[in-house]
Design an enzyme around this catalytic site. Structure first.
Site, PDB file in Angstrom:
ATOM      1  N   HIS A   1       0.878  -1.211   0.001  1.00  0.00           N
ATOM      2  CA  HIS A   1       0.020   0.076   0.018  1.00  0.00           C
ATOM      3  C   HIS A   1       0.752   1.073  -0.135  1.00  0.00           C
ATOM      4  O   HIS A   1       1.285   1.706   1.103  1.00  0.00           O
ATOM      5  CB  HIS A   1      -0.956  -0.049   1.158  1.00  0.00           C
ATOM      6  CG  HIS A   1      -2.013   1.117   1.428  1.00  0.00           C
ATOM      7  ND1 HIS A   1      -3.198   1.084   0.836  1.00  0.00           N
ATOM      8  CD2 HIS A   1      -1.864   2.478   1.891  1.00  0.00           C
ATOM      9  CE1 HIS A   1      -3.700   2.293   0.848  1.00  0.00           C
ATOM     10  NE2 HIS A   1      -2.987   3.096   1.598  1.00  0.00           N
TER      11      HIS A   1
ATOM     12  N   GLU B   1       0.715  -1.840   4.353  1.00  0.00           N
ATOM     13  CA  GLU B   1       1.119  -0.376   4.344  1.00  0.00           C
ATOM     14  C   GLU B   1       2.521  -0.460   5.280  1.00  0.00           C
ATOM     15  O   GLU B   1       2.388  -0.724   6.497  1.00  0.00           O
ATOM     16  CB  GLU B   1       0.147   0.723   4.785  1.00  0.00           C
ATOM     17  CG  GLU B   1       0.768   2.084   4.721  1.00  0.00           C
ATOM     18  CD  GLU B   1      -0.370   3.182   4.834  1.00  0.00           C
ATOM     19  OE1 GLU B   1      -0.034   4.165   4.423  1.00  0.00           O
ATOM     20  OE2 GLU B   1      -1.336   2.736   5.546  1.00  0.00           O
TER      21      GLU B   1
ATOM     22  N   ASP C   1      -2.103 -10.165   1.148  1.00  0.00           N
ATOM     23  CA  ASP C   1      -1.278  -9.170   0.118  1.00  0.00           C
ATOM     24  C   ASP C   1      -2.120  -8.394  -0.971  1.00  0.00           C
ATOM     25  O   ASP C   1      -2.069  -9.032  -1.908  1.00  0.00           O
ATOM     26  CB  ASP C   1      -0.133  -9.976  -0.661  1.00  0.00           C
ATOM     27  CG  ASP C   1       0.823  -9.208  -1.157  1.00  0.00           C
ATOM     28  OD1 ASP C   1       0.848  -8.060  -1.032  1.00  0.00           O
ATOM     29  OD2 ASP C   1       1.657  -9.888  -2.007  1.00  0.00           O
TER      30      ASP C   1
END
Length: 632
Positions: free
Chosen positions: A526, A583, A574
């Site tokens: 992310h 993230e 994932d």
């Protein structure tokens, strides 16, 4: 088997017709040797060997001390079977030893099964990918360029806030975790600079620290004759900014590379009443000043700013209602959903401790000494034993314990120092036992099981555990206790390795949670910059929606980024859209870097004067301390 001492007269011995054999030993020979007489020999009569015909053998020496076993073999067939059996047992034993020596051994957590040099290099690269401002031309990151060059230049704010780091997968810059990141990276260098130098990463990590400390200097504007002091807490906005023509676009709603940003980036402004932000900024500048102590002008500039900010903060008029920056709407209200600070006293004590190390001024240590217990009283139960951007007390206790171990200053600090040592020992027990904190089936400690992102806390726990073990090693202590429980250096090392190994791939998912390390790692991180191709085209916010929602891997590998990590069941998804899994953040990676360098092997051939080769600098942190303990 009975043995008979020779206690009869010599003339009677002469008449005994039984011939014997004699043996003696030579120091160092490791076996019995034949002897021609009884002089200094041991007499062994098993009646097994053929009878001697040597007449001299029957002459007793005057000072012999003999033992006669008088053993005979009645059936030599059984004797030979015994010899065969004994030989078989011996051969079998030797084969077992050989097999044990060649079969693979079960690895323990404290065994260095990972390439930590590679891991460190990559973990540091993540900070290069997070740099904002004029991007270095020599960077190893190929998908980044200049960005945020107008930061701070708004209609309502005229400031130079170019630089610093983007916090995570978004394009916001938060001052609070940036200062924490600078502090933690600096601490790791001050303890283990020899290790960094040995693997050729010292200049790299110092460049990252300076990129951050340069930005910290921009955040604080001292007061002057016309204006009060200013402390900037944030650049960018997660919400709408009605002042801009593109107010619907912001750092959260728009999925866009930082190089392509065109929406307004408002600035949040605080003052010295934001005590938590002030304390952490002081800590970051002070720790960085120690890292750059050889650069007198730059180090002095950092110390000067840190001292001025700290003195402003600790002398704030109570009527101004000092508190946490996130409790003040205009200061840090928008950061509440990202970095909500729960107390300010731990940061003020933290800042005072680092400022004492940077200056040697005992008034700062006095502040830490006088306020540590009060800070503990305000500590939330859910934050105890957790070292993170929000709580510094666990780490601060280790720093003060370090001071007690290697530079005990005596009165009036004994009570606080003893308390922090006790707290640190309890901390080690809480990490290494299974009674305080739960662990996943894969072995990951869950310091805050009700929140996502467990890896950041596991990384700092690994760092503190190994660091404290190194302190004990310098004291030649192999174990210590916390109440009735006992923990050893091996226990600390095992725990520290277990958490790092889990992060690097030894987990039920068989995935490395550091991008680019190992054969399998997250590919849909992310992260805006990593997920949009570097193709010389500008990508709008609308274009970004496609890159956010696509199911394929990111076009750019964000080397070294430690993602948030799995859930409490060791499950990891994932998926770029699930930021609670994928993230990364600069504060999380700072903890990982600290853990990696702590566990890295020390330079070969190096050792401390006391004989301990831990790669740690025992006294460097104390270079500025000139305090002489009171005689009382």
């Amino acid at each position: 088997m009975q043995g008979s001492r020779n206690s009869i007269g010599y003339s009677e011995l002469d008449r005994i017709p039984t011939p014997v054999r004699f043996v003696h030993t030579v120091p160092g020979a490791g076996r019995l040797l034949p002897s021609s007489s009884r002089w200094n020999s041991i007499e062994l009569d098993f009646n097994v060997l053929p009878q001697s015909s040597n007449a001299w053998d029957s002459i007793p020496p005057r000072y012999s001390r003999s033992i006669s076993f008088n053993l005979t073999i009645g059936d030599k067939k059984h004797f030979y079977r015994f010899l065969v059996f004994a030989a078989s047992i011996t051969i079998t034993f030797l084969i077992l030893i050989l097999l044990l020596s060649i079969l693979p051994r079960r690895k323990h957590h404290h065994e260095p099964s990972k390439d930590l040099t590679l891991a460190l290099n990559q973990a540091l690269l993540f900070f290069d990918a997070q740099k904002s401002g004029h991007y270095p031309n020599d960077s190893a990151i190929t998908f980044r360029g200049d960005s945020g060059l107008g930061d701070g230049n708004m209609a309502t704010t005229q400031a130079d806030l170019v630089g610093g780091f983007y916090d995570s997968g978004n394009n916001m810059k938060f001052s609070f975790p940036t200062a924490y990141t600078v502090t933690l990276l600096s601490w790791s260098v001050l303890e283990y600079h020899d290790k960094y130098a040995d693997i050729k990463e010292l200049d790299h990590v110092k460049d990252i620290i300076k990129w951050g400390s340069d930005y910290l200097l921009k955040l604080f504007i001292p007061k002057n004759t016309t204006n009060s002091a200013i402390l900037y807490s944030q650049v960018g906005s997660p919400g709408n900014d009605p002042s801009g023509e593109n107010s619907r676009e912001n750092d959260i709603s728009c999925w866009q590379r930082p190089e392509d940003m065109s929406y307004p980036r408002p600035v949040s402004v605080c003052d010295a009443t934001a005590l938590d932000l002030a304390g952490e900024t002081v800590a970051g500048m002070s720790a960085a000043a120690l890292v750059f102590k050889d650069q007198k002008d730059y180090s002095g500039k950092l110390v000067q700013a840190a001292e001025e900010l700290f003195n402003l903060a600790r002398n704030v008029d109570p009527s101004l209602k000092p508190g946490t920056y996130t409790s003040m709407d205009d200061c840090g209200g928008q950061a509440k959903n990202f970095y909500n600070s729960t107390s300010y006293r731990d940061e003020m004590v933290w800042g005072a401790t680092w400022l004492f190390f940077a200056t040697g001024n005992s008034s700062y240590l006095d502040y830490a000494n006088d306020n540590f217990a009060t800070a503990e009283e305000e500590e939330l139960l859910s934050d105890k034993e957790v070292f993170s951007w929000n709580n510094k007390l666990a780490a601060n206790a280790i720093l003060l314990t370090r001071l007690r171990f290697f530079r005990d200053l005596g009165y009036p600090y004994e009570t606080t120092f003893a308390s922090t040592t006790n707290r640190t020992d309890l901390l080690m027990c809480s990490y290494t036992s299974t009674l305080k904190f739960p662990k996943t089936e894969g072995g990951l400690i869950l310091l805050k099981p009700d929140t996502s992102g467990p890896l950041q806390h596991a990384a700092t726990a690994s760092f503190l555990t190994k660091l404290y073990g190194d302190y004990l090693s310098l004291l030649h202590r192999t174990r210590t206790s916390c109440g009735a429980a006992v923990f050893s250096l091996e226990t600390l090392s095992d725990f520290s390795w277990s958490q790092v190994n889990y992060i690097l791939g030894d987990n039920p998912m068989k995935i490395s949670y550091m991008v680019g390390y190992g054969d399998q790692y997250p590919t849909q991180v992310h992260h805006r910059g990593a997920s949009i191709p570097w193709d010389n085209n500008r990508h709008t916010c609308r274009d970004g929606e496609y890159w956010l929602n696509r199911k394929e891997a990111n076009p750019n590998i964000l080397h070294g980024a430690m993602v948030a990590g799995p859930d409490i069941n060791d499950i990891f998804e994932d998926k770029r859209s699930k930021n609670w899994f994928t993230e990364p953040s600069i504060s999380g990676n700072a903890g990982l870097v600290a853990a990696l360098i702590a566990l890295h092997a020390p330079p070969s051939g190096s050792s401390h004067p006391n004989g301990v080769n831990s790669g740690i600098d025992k006294t460097g942190l104390f270079d500025n301390i000139k305090v002489v303990p009171s005689a009382s």
